[in-house]
Motif scaffolding. Sequence first.
Motif, mmCIF file in Angstrom:
data_model
loop_
_atom_site.group_PDB
_atom_site.id
_atom_site.type_symbol
_atom_site.label_atom_id
_atom_site.label_comp_id
_atom_site.label_asym_id
_atom_site.label_seq_id
_atom_site.Cartn_x
_atom_site.Cartn_y
_atom_site.Cartn_z
ATOM 1 N N ASN A 25 0.822 -1.210 0.000
ATOM 2 C CA ASN A 25 0.000 0.000 0.000
ATOM 3 C C ASN A 25 0.856 1.260 0.000
ATOM 4 O O ASN A 25 0.488 2.254 -0.622
ATOM 5 N N GLU A 37 -5.603 5.903 -9.502
ATOM 6 C CA GLU A 37 -5.682 4.813 -8.532
ATOM 7 C C GLU A 37 -4.597 4.933 -7.464
ATOM 8 O O GLU A 37 -4.840 4.630 -6.301
ATOM 9 N N VAL A 41 -5.469 5.132 -3.563
ATOM 10 C CA VAL A 41 -4.926 4.155 -2.618
ATOM 11 C C VAL A 41 -4.125 4.858 -1.537
ATOM 12 O O VAL A 41 -4.260 4.544 -0.352
ATOM 13 N N TRP A 73 -11.415 0.232 3.086
ATOM 14 C CA TRP A 73 -10.919 -0.467 1.901
ATOM 15 C C TRP A 73 -12.021 -1.111 1.070
ATOM 16 O O TRP A 73 -11.856 -1.289 -0.134
ATOM 17 N N THR A 74 -13.142 -1.472 1.668
ATOM 18 C CA THR A 74 -14.229 -2.079 0.892
ATOM 19 C C THR A 74 -14.707 -1.150 -0.222
ATOM 20 O O THR A 74 -14.780 -1.573 -1.380
ATOM 21 N N LEU A 77 -11.914 -0.846 -3.017
ATOM 22 C CA LEU A 77 -11.799 -2.008 -3.909
ATOM 23 C C LEU A 77 -13.012 -2.114 -4.822
ATOM 24 O O LEU A 77 -12.873 -2.496 -5.990
ATOM 25 N N LEU A 80 -12.360 0.278 -7.555
ATOM 26 C CA LEU A 80 -11.349 -0.239 -8.472
ATOM 27 C C LEU A 80 -11.922 -1.301 -9.410
ATOM 28 O O LEU A 80 -11.560 -1.358 -10.586
ATOM 29 N N PHE A 101 -4.438 -4.909 -5.270
ATOM 30 C CA PHE A 101 -5.845 -5.270 -5.207
ATOM 31 C C PHE A 101 -6.022 -6.672 -4.627
ATOM 32 O O PHE A 101 -6.824 -6.883 -3.711
ATOM 33 N N ASN A 104 -5.155 -6.760 -0.815
ATOM 34 C CA ASN A 104 -6.175 -6.149 0.028
ATOM 35 C C ASN A 104 -7.496 -6.905 -0.035
ATOM 36 O O ASN A 104 -8.227 -6.961 0.949
ATOM 37 N N LEU A 105 -7.794 -7.527 -1.165
ATOM 38 C CA LEU A 105 -8.995 -8.351 -1.255
ATOM 39 C C LEU A 105 -8.893 -9.556 -0.326
ATOM 40 O O LEU A 105 -9.851 -9.895 0.380
#
Length: 126
Positions: A25, A37, A41, A73-74, A77, A80, A101, A104-105
Motif C-alpha cells: 500500500n 488509482e 490508494v 478499503w471495501t 476495492l 477499483l 488489489f 487487500n482483497l
Amino acid sequence: MTLIEHISQAPDALRGALYWLIFINTASVCFIFGRTEGRAVLAVWVANVALTLALFEFYGFSRVLGLGYLALWTPLLAWLVHRNAADGLREPRDIWLVTMFASNLAALFYGYLTLLRLLTGAGGIA
C-alpha cells in the motif's frame, strides 16, 4: 505498549501479512503522479493509518482495529473493480495495481470472516 510493539509480537503469519500490506500500500507513492488509482490508494492508506492509530488509542490492541480497515478499503476495492483500471500486466503500475488489489482483497476476505465469526459466535467485537 505501542501499536508497533504489538504487531512485532504477533504470530509470524499475521505479522508477515501486515508487513506485506504496509509495503504494497505504501508503494502507491510511486504511482501518485501518473495514476488516479495511486492517489486514491494513498489517500485511503493514510486515512487507514490515522484511523487505526485513533482506534488503538481508544480500544488498545484488539480486533476493533480491523473495522476501520473494512470500512475504508471495501469501497475503494469496489471502486477499483468498477473502474477496471489495469490494462494487462505490461507496466510496473499495472503489476502493482493487480498485486495491491489481490492483497487487500484477501485481507478484506479474512477481515469479514473474522467479523462474521465474532458476530455469530463469541459475541463482542473487542
